[in-house]
Design an enzyme around this catalytic site. Structure first.
Site, short mmCIF file in Angstrom:
data_model
loop_
_atom_site.label_atom_id
_atom_site.label_comp_id
_atom_site.label_asym_id
_atom_site.label_seq_id
_atom_site.Cartn_x
_atom_site.Cartn_y
_atom_site.Cartn_z
N HIS A 414 0.83 -1.20 0.00
CA HIS A 414 0.00 0.00 0.00
C HIS A 414 0.87 1.26 0.00
CE1 HIS A 414 -3.78 1.96 0.15
NE2 HIS A 414 -3.64 2.46 1.36
N ASN A 500 -11.53 4.35 0.23
CA ASN A 500 -11.81 4.78 1.59
C ASN A 500 -11.07 3.84 2.54
OD1 ASN A 500 -12.72 5.24 4.14
ND2 ASN A 500 -14.89 5.32 3.58
N ASP A 501 -9.86 4.24 2.93
CA ASP A 501 -9.00 3.39 3.75
C ASP A 501 -9.69 2.87 5.00
OD1 ASP A 501 -6.52 3.18 2.45
OD2 ASP A 501 -6.07 5.27 2.95
N CYS A 502 -10.70 3.58 5.43
CA CYS A 502 -11.33 3.23 6.71
C CYS A 502 -12.56 2.36 6.54
CB CYS A 502 -11.67 4.49 7.48
SG CYS A 502 -10.19 5.40 7.96
N ASN A 504 -13.34 -0.74 6.48
CA ASN A 504 -12.74 -2.04 6.77
C ASN A 504 -13.84 -3.09 6.96
OD1 ASN A 504 -10.91 0.10 8.71
ND2 ASN A 504 -10.01 -0.89 6.93
#
Lengths: 676, 676
Positions: A414, A500-502, A504
């Site tokens: 990443h 959107n890295d968040c 999850n």
């Protein structure tokens, strides 16, 4: 148009501010600088080559910086107000394109500091101009201050068993300049050193923090400054710093310039030391270990820079060179519209911002500590679109560097460290939108430059020598990585997260010691799918096909046959993805955002919260998925309606981006755009 | 006997100081506290459960702490001088056994703060006594200050993308107490919270750092204190703190006590929340998210502690309990000699220090940042010898915990995290003296307690359930780990390092981004051997044999036969090691220190520097290697001679430690020792 932060000065292409930060340097040597001169320097990598210290989230806020203490009788002040915070009679900070000028005045003395990194130089120039605005003689004392970081910003604040015992410096005093050298671990295993020089003799210096600052003092009241003279300390361990002490006499109306150079140099292993001649002619050399130090730095490289910038004329020339570069960079893309704010943003600040993201790629800012992450794989690819027209050659290299960190299955680290150019193991991979961004960035590069030769570059997997394949092959594998990672609805598995890295959807960590941002702890049998990646896949997939077709025109025989095969299967995959989205990704009025680990919808009217997300509307819309049924337009209408009803925002829909892009074959597109 | 730090007060068993630090707590809740009240608190683990913030290596030095601001008219001061550094009329800091009392006085107001952690309580008590020494009414304003750490001390200073967005608090105001709760990530995935309470109503509070301190202010000039009243801020993100604002009236001669409780509690997953009754009777509750917060902490546990310590009597009782514990602990070992300094050290401070090392094992101090390492495998075993007579039960558990992190081949993680009790992967293993320390610690425990049953405890490898074997088997494998890792001279391979962590004979790292302290990059075909480990092996090996023989006396049949086999082979190995040392480890006048990677001698008269090292003289000497040829005595004579000639130090050799130790079979040895 003044805001709480300041105002634009378009004539000078500067932002005049009271509270903002800027970036110095656009090659390998960088500086972050706030409007009070807070911030730090690093070489290439904010984690592994931190040159000066900065304390994030500290009290006082925004500390440490490049401080100048000016003492007149009992008054002590700084041109940038901090750290003494003595009320100034004048204050102005101008953040320009890779330079910052801070001016303060007190009791009829003006101090103006120009900070910038000359092109091709591994050093920050600090030109301090002191002016006597009064009718009397002025007797001033000047102290500089820089605190060295022990190279690795992560361990610098952690391993004191080592840090407090290793600091070493050299001080070089002479007729033309005074230089303080930071050489911690240079004897042992480093081939690099840093220095802080001024172009004049000095009345004293300090290299040990406690000797200069005092045991319990704050930087607003350094002991040496209170004493009115330096302690002439030689740091050995503890916290090495660099401070020059200079006595200044200014006749009425007189101006004097002091040129400070804060730099970094590397020596070849076989030329690290300079034992034969410990001293250069007429210069006194002092070291941490005194006479016992038989490992004096070979300073030839630093001396070149110090000598080069010993005159105001040389500094002016280098500054002019930097400004000329920006004239040239900004000349490549220009918009004239009736909206001055649009002109300002498009013609200056957005392009400047793109250059900054090219250099930093979110790795360091006043928000990112510079130790938690490196350069983003996704980020660097998408940022590239913004600067490829300015610096196509560097964009080309960046694409190669990024692709070199990719895994053989198309997956990606990443992030990667700019110093080593290797993937960052601390973060790892598994963000399933990453591979598509390589296609996105590469096609953008070719669209701008027409340079198809980049596709033939041989690029390794995971930096492994001998594993090289063509960049084109990297693109094909990237495309297939999505194809090979589809979920139960035929939509792309999101992996750890997407844009959107968040988000999850596979992370159900109950271990508070894991980072919820980067943990995908439910890897087995995950069903979490991302509509954003689906849109990105179709959008980039079509560009990939266009790329293949363009090459195919000039290809023959076996190569052409092979290309046609890839094109055919790519089209099949893209069409299949469109069908999957239309069947399982459409919520009736807009595109879904995702399916979570359990196969539940995310971003549906059925959800209590988070009914609609922008990422999937944008990407599926730009990909024109379901265009026949008018899905893109419907999704935008729904978004506008929702925003209107929920937030009372009247939205004007912008369809210009649905216009066809510049064709790939066409070289050096005409950039003149008009908008009235 | 006053020093630059202070002086001992034997009557009170206190050290009265001007510059030193102390440790609060001796169970699970700990505090580090300096003489200016600087420092921080943590629960079990200084890395994973940091409760309050501290800034290592910061300017100003020793910041942040448990600060009380006292305002009288325009004068602001702190009982511990910092952070305001207002000159005090009186100042004293008394560091006692797990408690610290700081007293300051200004303008006829005395403030005395007693800091300690009551037994069995997860909280630090701060008893503040304000006394009016004047003949007039005193009108004071009191502000408390504590800055919350976002639980993980490592990421707290690094990941601002997360940290600045997640902070959450609750404030509970009522008639009997006012409590500020820190609950960042409690809603999401944490089952623990912290709180800071005072046993009275308040005039105001602050929970947002910037609101209390001010944008650019230092902790020596918080905006709220300058304003003369709190901002009543509710933190949501940014930096959550806890500050109480109390107006105080003191009649002439009057004294008032304020009891502050800074605590930590955990809730079961099914009882985390308290949605049914957001408020307790007569209490106002405020939260970060206001009415939108449906996740109020279930505070039953915190309320118990707050209520329990609502009175001075309760605090006095808990303090007496702590002192009684120390009376009891120190009563177990006592020396009367003519040397008061020896008595003081042996009877009080050394034993206290041993208890501290038991609790912290170097994991956190004002020198160790608490994030770089956990509990040392070697350290914890050797520290154990110092406290086993005080707390044998806890020593027993510690041995089991340590052994549980061992690898099946006898190798060891060099450190483990006290919270998870798991080996620390960041550091890893390969320090080849580690295994022997498990034998060292275990035999010391049995020698003290006579508790042979510990050898039958089933202990896993690397915390792997199902891998359990007896502790005795761990000892056997530990012994064999040295036997299985011998170098070309039949001496123990040093691995990454031995007792001297920095003796990295296999580390030739030229990568400055590696830690030279913990890198053994030349693992292939390494020959580096350690004489210190050789001595340690013989010393512990003989104890191991003695242990086996003692058990064998009461064993029969197959077990006895098995034991006799192990004993025979152990004796063979120990004898072989002695021979190897005599043949290759003796430099003629003293024991060598090591052979490096290339097989070169370290610690020989042939060396230009580092001719002799203490570690090998001590361990080979205590192991009596080459006693027939008088090697131990010769080595000590040489050491004395060398120190005398090189440093002019007259050394008196101490042979008492060559006397035989207490035999293993003998339970509860007589501890009375006389020395005239």
């Amino acid at each position: 148009m003044a805001t709480e932060y300041g105002y634009f000065d378009d004539a000078h292409r500067e932002y005049v501010i009271t509270n903002w930060i800027n970036y110095l340097g656009n090659e390998d040597f960088f500086g972050l600088i706030s409007n009070t001169a807070g911030g730090y320097n690093f070489y290439k990598d904010a984690k592994f080559r931190r040159i000066t210290r900065y304390r994030y989230n500290s009290v006082p806020m925004d500390s440490v910086g490049r401080y100048f203490y000016i003492v007149e009788n009992s008054t002590v002040w700084n041109p940038g107000w901090k750290p003494c915070k003595t009320a100034l009679d004048e204050y102005e900070c101008r953040h320009g394109l890779n330079y910052t000028r801070i001016t303060g005045a007190k009791n009829k003395v003006r101090a103006s500091v120009l900070y910038f990194v000359p092109l091709g130089v591994k050093a920050e120039i600090q030109r301090l101009t002191l002016t006597n605005l009064s009718n009397e003689m002025k007797h001033l004392k000047l102290f500089s201050y820089a605190e060295w970081c022990l190279w690795n910003a992560a361990t610098d604040g952690e391993n004191f068993q080592r840090n407090l015992s290793t600091g070493e410096v050299e001080v070089e005093q002479g007729a033309e300049w005074t230089a303080i050298y930071h050489k911690t671990e240079y004897k042992e295993r480093r081939n690099h050193y840093a220095y802080y020089a001024v172009n004049c003799p000095v009345q004293g210096y300090d290299t040990d923090r406690e000797s200069f600052v005092g045991l319990y003092n704050e930087l607003s009241e350094p002991q040496a400054v209170l004493n009115g003279h330096s302690a002439d300390s030689l740091a050995h361990g503890w916290s090495p710093i660099a401070s020059h002490y200079i006595e200044v006499e200014l006749a009425p109306g007189e101006s004097k310039d002091y040129i400070f150079v804060l730099g970094y140099e590397e020596n070849e292993e076989n030329e690290k030391f300079n034992n034969s001649k410990l001293k250069i002619k007429n210069y006194e050399l002092l070291t941490s270990l005194g006479e016992r130090d038989h490992h004096i730095i070979n300073k030839v490289r630093a001396h070149e820079v110090i000598k080069r910038f010993s005159s105001v004329e040389a500094v002016d020339a280098a500054f002019a060179e930097l400004n000329a570069l920006w004239d040239e960079l900004l000349s490549k893309y220009h918009v004239e519209s009736s909206d001055e704010r649009l002109n300002r943003m498009v013609n200056i600040w957005n392009q400047y911002q793109c250059m900054i993201t090219f250099c930093m790629s979110r790795s360091a800012s006043f928000f990112e500590s510079g130790v938690g992450r490196g350069m983003g794989f996704r980020d660097s690819n998408q940022d590239l679109v913004g600067f490829v027209h300015q610096i196509p050659e560097r964009a080309r290299q960046r694409i190669i560097d990024i692709a070199s960190t990719q895994f053989p299955d198309g997956g990606c680290y990443h992030q990667y460290q700019p110093l080593t150019k290797r993937g960052n193991n601390d973060i790892g991979g598994g963000f399933n939108d990453d591979p598509m961004w390589l296609i996105f960035g590469t096609t953008a590069y070719i669209r701008e430059t027409g340079d198809f030769s980049i596709l033939d570059e041989m690029v390794p997997w995971d930096n492994e020598p001998g594993s090289e394949v063509s960049l084109m092959e990297h693109l094909r594998i990237s495309f297939n990585h999505v194809v090979n990672n589809l979920g139960p609805h035929g939509l792309p598995l999101i992996g750890r997260a997407d844009w959107n890295d968040c988000l999850n959807l596979n992370c159900f960590s109950m271990d508070p010691n894991e980072s919820f941002q980067t943990t995908g702890n439910k890897t087995e049998g995950s069903q979490a799918e991302s509509l954003m990646i689906a849109g990105l896949f179709v959008y980039c997939g079509r560009q990939f096909v266009e790329l293949l077709e363009t090459i195919d025109r000039s290809a023959q025989g076996q190569k052409s046959a092979m290309l046609k095969d890839i094109i055919a299967s790519a089209n099949t995959q893209v069409d299949a993805m469109c069908k999957a989205v239309e069947q399982y990704g459409w919520d009736g009025e807009w595109y879904l955002r995702a399916y979570d680990y359990y196969g539940n919808k995310v971003g549906s009217h059925e959800n209590e919260e988070g009914k609609m997300f922008i990422e999937s509307q944008g990407w599926c819309g730009m990909a024109r998925i379901g265009a026949e049924q008018g899905m893109p337009e419907k999704a935008l209408d729904s978004a506008a309606r929702l925003l209107d009803s929920e937030h009372g925002m009247g939205i004007q829909r912008e369809r210009r981006y649905f216009l066809p892009q510049q064709p790939l074959g066409h070289h050096r597109p005409d950039r003149s755009r008009k908008r009235q």
